[in-house]
Scaffold this active site. Structure first.
Site, PDB file in Angstrom:
ATOM      1  N   PRO A  29       0.839  -1.204   0.000  1.00  0.00           N
ATOM      2  CA  PRO A  29       0.000   0.000   0.000  1.00  0.00           C
ATOM      3  C   PRO A  29       0.873   1.253   0.000  1.00  0.00           C
ATOM      4  O   PRO A  29       1.746   1.400   0.849  1.00  0.00           O
ATOM      5  CB  PRO A  29      -0.799  -0.122   1.306  1.00  0.00           C
ATOM      6  N   LEU A  30       0.657   2.126  -0.973  1.00  0.00           N
ATOM      7  CA  LEU A  30       1.513   3.306  -1.150  1.00  0.00           C
ATOM      8  C   LEU A  30       0.680   4.573  -1.286  1.00  0.00           C
ATOM      9  O   LEU A  30      -0.088   4.713  -2.238  1.00  0.00           O
ATOM     10  CB  LEU A  30       2.363   3.148  -2.419  1.00  0.00           C
ATOM     11  N   HIS A 181      -5.264  -0.829   8.454  1.00  0.00           N
ATOM     12  CA  HIS A 181      -3.961  -0.176   8.651  1.00  0.00           C
ATOM     13  C   HIS A 181      -3.725   0.015  10.154  1.00  0.00           C
ATOM     14  O   HIS A 181      -4.213   0.952  10.757  1.00  0.00           O
ATOM     15  CB  HIS A 181      -3.941   1.169   7.920  1.00  0.00           C
ATOM     16  N   HIS A 184       2.540   2.207  11.550  1.00  0.00           N
ATOM     17  CA  HIS A 184       3.145   3.505  11.232  1.00  0.00           C
ATOM     18  C   HIS A 184       2.615   4.728  11.982  1.00  0.00           C
ATOM     19  O   HIS A 184       2.595   5.827  11.444  1.00  0.00           O
ATOM     20  CB  HIS A 184       3.086   3.748   9.716  1.00  0.00           C
ATOM     21  N   TYR A 186      -0.352   5.634  13.038  1.00  0.00           N
ATOM     22  CA  TYR A 186      -1.700   6.154  12.823  1.00  0.00           C
ATOM     23  C   TYR A 186      -2.625   5.671  13.949  1.00  0.00           C
ATOM     24  O   TYR A 186      -2.163   5.111  14.931  1.00  0.00           O
ATOM     25  CB  TYR A 186      -2.175   5.812  11.412  1.00  0.00           C
ATOM     26  N   GLY A 324       7.236  -1.849  -2.174  1.00  0.00           N
ATOM     27  CA  GLY A 324       6.687  -0.512  -2.337  1.00  0.00           C
ATOM     28  C   GLY A 324       7.393   0.271  -3.406  1.00  0.00           C
ATOM     29  O   GLY A 324       6.970   0.338  -4.558  1.00  0.00           O
ATOM     30  N   ARG A 325       8.522   0.878  -3.035  1.00  0.00           N
ATOM     31  CA  ARG A 325       9.218   1.772  -3.963  1.00  0.00           C
ATOM     32  C   ARG A 325       9.649   1.072  -5.254  1.00  0.00           C
ATOM     33  O   ARG A 325       9.581   1.657  -6.332  1.00  0.00           O
ATOM     34  CB  ARG A 325      10.420   2.411  -3.266  1.00  0.00           C
TER      35      ARG A 325
END
Length: 370
Positions: A29-30, A181, A184, A186, A324-325
């Site tokens: 997820p990005l 989620h 990170h 949140y 991801g990247r």
């Protein structure tokens, strides 16, 4: 056929619950910040379609569960009819190419400010401890956060219900499932981490209490759409957005074991080496205890390359590996891994541009690089 290279571990098929995956390379997820006014846009159709392969698993960018869930410009939501309708052609495009598509649902909690909140109200969290200003991922902009308002005990069921409704909406939009989620820094992570959570009710204090909110969300969603369509992302070791924990291994293990009671489809964990998002560092810790404790599909993420990912699968440290990247910059990543082809370099400067093409759908495929 004898000269065919042996199949690398990442490209072996895998049965994830009711889903037959043709390989183990997952689109992580990005956040891309190209959903104007919190509505997914038509340019996302091409973006996700480019990254779809038959039997490949894609996880959509973090998507807000309610009008209090947002904390970044141009991130999508799934709480209105308009948003649900806007997701449909994007999901259809992924399915048309044989992909499996999960929607990551989030609430940023205190990682927000009044500009993103309805009527300019304070962001909500498990705490009223404010977050220090942070340099944004582009290295230039500074994000400032409004002091949060601590949720009352009697307000928490409403937030749990927002997640449930978002999951139901994701199914209505055609997604194959949802990823909660819980990572990170949140909202869910804010409740779980003892560096943030300073509550004195049943949602604070002990490990069990701090994980209660997360598990109530898991339960509510499982009861609504079915545990076979539910995953969760966790980052017990990360200290992102001032959300560290004094005993991350115990936290990760408690969650892995608790999740087994609900029989959810997968647990997606971020490697301990990713203390900060996008920064790899040496770590003595491992996800192996959580891998062994969790009964469902185990997905790992965080700084993986081809060799690393193959090793994780070969050594049974993970069933699937999220990229991801590398996937952002290489829409045909599974094909490139198969051929051990060179990879496009990602350009961090264009990760979060609102541009519908640049840094989004203009990374070349192998055939067009010649």
């Amino acid at each position: 056929m004898s000269n065919k290279a042996p199949t690398i571990p990442l490209l072996t098929p895998y049965k994830m619950g009711n889903f037959n995956l043709s390989h183990r390379i997952v689109l992580a997820p990005l956040t891309r910040q190209r959903s104007y006014n919190s509505v997914p846009q038509p340019h996302a159709i091409l973006y996700y379609s480019q990254r779809t392969s038959t039997g490949g698993l894609l996880i959509a960018e973090a998507t807000g569960v309610s009008d209090t869930a947002q904390g970044y410009p141009n991130t999508p939501g799934i709480w209105t009819k308009e948003q649900v309708e806007a997701w449909k052609p994007i999901v259809d495009a992924v399915h048309a190419k044989g992909g499996i598509f999960f929607c990551q649902i989030w609430h940023v909690g205190r990682v927000s400010n009044q500009d993103f909140q309805p009527n300019g109200q304070a962001p909500i969290s498990c705490t009223d401890k404010p977050l220090m200003p942070q340099v944004r991922a582009n290295g230039i902009d500074v994000a400032s956060f409004s002091p949060p308002r601590q949720l009352r005990t009697d307000e928490i069921p409403r937030i749990v219900n927002d997640f449930r409704v978002a999951a139901r909406n994701a199914m209505e939009a055609g997604f194959d499932g949802v990823e909660i989620h819980g990572a990170h820094g949140y909202l869910i992570d804010q409740f779980m981490k003892d560096q943030v959570n300073d509550r004195t009710d049943q949602y604070g204090g002990s490990l069990e209490n701090r994980c209660r909110f997360a598990l109530e969300i898991v339960e509510a969603i499982c009861n609504d759409i079915g545990a076979d369509k539910v995953g969760i992302r966790l980052s017990p070791f990360a200290d992102y957005m001032e959300s560290g924990d004094s005993n991350p291994t115990a936290l990760g293990l408690y969650m892995a074991e608790s999740l087994n009671k609900y029989g959810i489809l997968y647990c997606h964990m971020v490697e301990p080496r990713m203390i900060k998002v996008g920064e790899k560092c040496e770590s003595p810790h491992s996800l192996l205890p959580m891998r062994k404790a969790f009964n469902g599909t185990f997905i790992v993420a965080g700084g993986y390359d081809r060799e690393d990912g193959n090793k994780a699968v070969a050594e049974n440290r993970a069933d699937l590996v999220a990229y991801g990247r590398l996937f952002l910059a290489n829409p045909d990543l599974p094909r490139r891994f198969e051929l051990d082809a060179p990879l496009n370099q990602y350009n961090r400067d264009t990760f979060y541009l609102p541009d519908p093409v640049v840094g989004y759908t203009d990374y070349p495929f192998l055939e067009t690089t010649a």
